[in-house]
Write a protein that holds these residues in place. Structure first.
Motif, mmCIF file in Angstrom:
data_model
loop_
_atom_site.group_PDB
_atom_site.id
_atom_site.type_symbol
_atom_site.label_atom_id
_atom_site.label_comp_id
_atom_site.label_asym_id
_atom_site.label_seq_id
_atom_site.Cartn_x
_atom_site.Cartn_y
_atom_site.Cartn_z
ATOM 1 N N LEU A 205 0.835 -1.204 0.000
ATOM 2 C CA LEU A 205 0.000 0.000 0.000
ATOM 3 C C LEU A 205 0.867 1.251 0.000
ATOM 4 O O LEU A 205 0.592 2.215 -0.737
ATOM 5 N N SER A 206 1.929 1.267 0.793
ATOM 6 C CA SER A 206 2.827 2.425 0.831
ATOM 7 C C SER A 206 3.471 2.665 -0.528
ATOM 8 O O SER A 206 3.676 3.824 -0.932
ATOM 9 N N PHE A 236 -9.207 -2.132 3.784
ATOM 10 C CA PHE A 236 -8.921 -3.370 4.508
ATOM 11 C C PHE A 236 -8.045 -3.078 5.725
ATOM 12 O O PHE A 236 -8.274 -3.633 6.812
ATOM 13 N N MET A 237 -7.047 -2.221 5.559
ATOM 14 C CA MET A 237 -6.173 -1.877 6.687
ATOM 15 C C MET A 237 -6.989 -1.281 7.828
ATOM 16 O O MET A 237 -6.764 -1.619 9.001
ATOM 17 N N LEU A 238 -7.940 -0.414 7.500
ATOM 18 C CA LEU A 238 -8.789 0.162 8.541
ATOM 19 C C LEU A 238 -9.613 -0.924 9.227
ATOM 20 O O LEU A 238 -9.692 -0.976 10.459
ATOM 21 N N VAL A 261 0.533 5.201 7.969
ATOM 22 C CA VAL A 261 0.136 4.755 6.629
ATOM 23 C C VAL A 261 -1.305 5.155 6.335
ATOM 24 O O VAL A 261 -1.625 5.626 5.229
ATOM 25 N N LEU A 262 -2.200 4.982 7.314
ATOM 26 C CA LEU A 262 -3.594 5.367 7.104
ATOM 27 C C LEU A 262 -3.735 6.878 6.912
ATOM 28 O O LEU A 262 -4.566 7.336 6.123
ATOM 29 N N ARG A 275 -10.171 8.496 8.471
ATOM 30 C CA ARG A 275 -9.650 9.381 9.499
ATOM 31 C C ARG A 275 -9.777 8.810 10.912
ATOM 32 O O ARG A 275 -9.010 9.182 11.803
ATOM 33 N N VAL A 276 -10.744 7.898 11.126
ATOM 34 C CA VAL A 276 -10.909 7.322 12.463
ATOM 35 C C VAL A 276 -9.669 6.532 12.881
ATOM 36 O O VAL A 276 -9.424 6.321 14.068
#
Length: 604
Positions: A205-206, A236-238, A261-262, A275-276
């Protein structure tokens, strides 16, 4: 910033230690080159140290330190490292297994370019030729392995970024097309990277985000498939994030904070639903590149609540039962999918449990990629909170990157309702890999923040030994002083697991590796029992905050057919009443056998 400055100051004196949060193979052992640097140097017996050296993250750290301090020494040393490497370690075939692996070359040139941009220095002809040599080398790296590996996307992200830097649009387009093709194979429909490692998911993702960032800088219009792939991976990461915003310690991964990363994903993809799980301000990497106005605009952006709490990664077999988005909430991660690549571990039917924001059940980690006893132990099923049949896991370890036999996941699904969540998965491995076949099913019910019920059913025709492993967080202590229950206590929570008669617990200490090259131990409980024919076993976990502890009682319920009044055997259907002090009681019924009548248990 303190850790960043520590690494930059080491780099000033040619001392190297790779212990930043996203260093893929961390080490806390430093090595100093007094004079000339040997760019192929290997510390101890782990070649990963050489690979980390080859990625030149310290060049970017020096550039960032220069921006923070305005001290010219940092910029001078950053440029010195680039020139020294190009002078003493140019590309030759012999170095492709040490300092010129395609993965490391791509990461190196991306760090160089970021450093040059931060320092506001135009590359001279020597450095530009060095970047061009990386472009030439990376453009030649094309194989079925790279198409299907994280190396392919990361490597082509490096090719894209460096090609844009030297105005080579043809090679930039080549890299973009390769990445779009790889996305089709590497990113599963639920957004998870197929290799089943949250760490390498984050790295891929990065890499995509780096391409998006570079495209904005160079006014390059990216293929929508790449943008969609990044969005899918970020969602998915969230969904897979622990309440404390770290990733779960799954397969070859570390206990790493995901917020940077998010945050990068939310900003570059303009996705406020992420953002959460983000920092309130732009994370350290982007904050160096973006304008004050852009940073302020991000800080003022409204946080949009995600459309989900629990997340069913059905394609990858990663199900997350979640009670909310606060750091005090609870989350259960259930592994019921394919093993993935060589980074995958034999963790089918494993569960991680976070209760009231505190780790209760954990994965064992990775520690090393070297062919050692620790590598084998941490990859085998016994190092996971899962079930072993007849003393052997269904997946069989072969070597550090291979299995000689794979487990076989069955169907899995998630049902989520108001204050409860239900997940189910199965292992077919003991059907296919055994002369005495067994079908193993695991069901998980999450009731609010405090209750997690684990129900295992075994369909068999013969006699078998079953071993259940539960690996607890090293931050607490475990005791079995009370008959029929296991108690885990740390500074924040007390978690009690009730188990049934017929199985015997054994408390032990087992390896725990939260970061590469870091080994600890954790409390583990193994339950064992021998049974003939079909059987089921239930474990009920009640967790509460230490300062808000309430009593909890469990009462088994008889399950009858509503029409026939037949009492069903426990391997066919089970029922429980769970009563928590000053709260409404829960009644739960699970059916393991198909029936032609309605079933009744308690008031259900």
């Amino acid at each position: 910033m303190e850790l960043l400055m520590e690494h930059a100051n080491r780099a000033l004196v040619q001392e190297f230690q790779f212990s930043m949060p996203w260093d893929m193979e961390t080490t806390w052992v430093s090595h100093t080159f007094d004079n000339e640097i040997d760019w192929n140097f290997q510390l101890a017996d782990d070649p990963e140290w050489t690979y980390m050296l080859s990625r030149h993250s310290f060049v970017l750290h020096l550039a960032q330190a220069s921006k923070i301090t305005n001290d010219p020494r940092y910029a001078q040393k950053a440029l010195w490292y680039i020139r020294d490497f190009l002078t003493h370690a140019p590309h030759i075939i012999e170095r492709e297994s040490t300092s010129w692996r395609s993965l490391d070359a791509a990461m190196r040139v991306m760090n160089w370019i970021d450093a040059l941009i931060l320092l506001e220095i135009e590359a001279d002809s020597f450095i530009r030729e060095g970047i061009s040599s990386h472009v030439e080398y990376l453009a030649l790296q094309d194989s079925p392995f790279l198409l299907f590996s994280n190396w392919g996307i990361i490597g082509n992200a490096g090719l894209f970024k460096s090609a844009l830097y030297i105005d080579d649009s043809e090679r930039a387009r080549l890299a973009e097309n390769r990445v779009c093709e790889s996305i089709q194979y590497q990113i599963l429909p639920d957004g998870m990277h197929w290799e089943q490692s949250p760490l390498y998911h984050a790295e891929v993702l990065s890499a995509l985000l780096s391409m998006i960032h570079a495209s904005k800088r160079h006014n390059w219009t990216l293929d929508d498939r790449l943008i969609h792939g990044a969005k899918s991976m970020a969602q998915f990461m969230l969904g897979s994030m622990k309440p404390n915003r770290h990733q779960f310690l799954q397969s070859d991964s570390d206990n790493t904070d995901l917020r940077d990363v998010l945050t990068r994903a939310s900003y570059l993809l303009n996705d406020s639903t992420l953002r959460v799980g983000c920092f309130p301000v732009l994370e350290p990497y982007l904050s160096f590149f973006e304008s004050p106005d852009s940073r302020k605009a991000y800080e003022k952006q409204m946080i949009a609540q995600p459309s989900f709490l629990s997340f069913g990664g059905i394609a990858s077999g990663n199900i997350y039962l979640r009670t909310g988005w606060s750091e005090e909430d609870s989350c259960c991660h259930f592994r019921c999918g394919p093993l993935g690549s060589g980074h995958g571990h034999a963790d089918l039917l494993h569960i991680d449990l976070v209760a009231h924001g505190s780790d209760v059940l954990v994965d064992s980690g990775r520690f090393t990629y070297c062919e050692t006893s620790e590598r084998r132990t941490l990859k085998e099923a016994e190092s996971h909170s899962t079930i072993i049949v007849d003393t052997h896991g269904s997946a069989q370890y072969g070597s550090t990157w291979k299995y000689t036999r794979y487990d076989m996941p069955g169907d899995r699904f998630l049902i989520t309702k108001n204050d409860w969540n239900y997940a189910k998965g199965s292992s077919l491995g003991y059907l296919a890999n055994s002369l005495k076949p067994v079908l193993v099913e695991r069901e998980i019910i999450q009731l609010g923040r405090s209750i997690c019920l684990i129900h295992d059913t075994f369909f068999a025709m013969s006699r078998h030994r079953y071993d259940w492993y539960f690996h607890y967080s090293p931050e607490g202590i475990v005791s079995d002083e009370q008959q029929g229950s296991i108690v885990f206590i740390n500074r924040r929570v007390k978690s009690t697991m009730w188990y049934e008669r017929g199985i015997e617990p054994r408390l032990m200490k087992t390896p725990y590796s939260p970061r590469y090259n870091l080994m600890d131990e954790k409390p583990t409980v193994r339950f064992s029992g021998v049974f003939t024919g079909n059987h089921s076993a239930t474990f009920i976990i009640y967790s509460d905050k230490i300062d808000e502890e309430k009593s909890c009682t469990i009462e088994p319920l008889v399950v009858r057919g509503l029409r026939s009044q037949q009492i069903y055997h426990t391997h066919e259907a089970r029922g429980w009443r769970i009563c928590v002090e000053n709260e409404e009681a829960f009644e739960v019924m699970i059916r393991s056998k198909e029936t032609t009548e309605l079933l009744q248990a308690g008031s259900l």
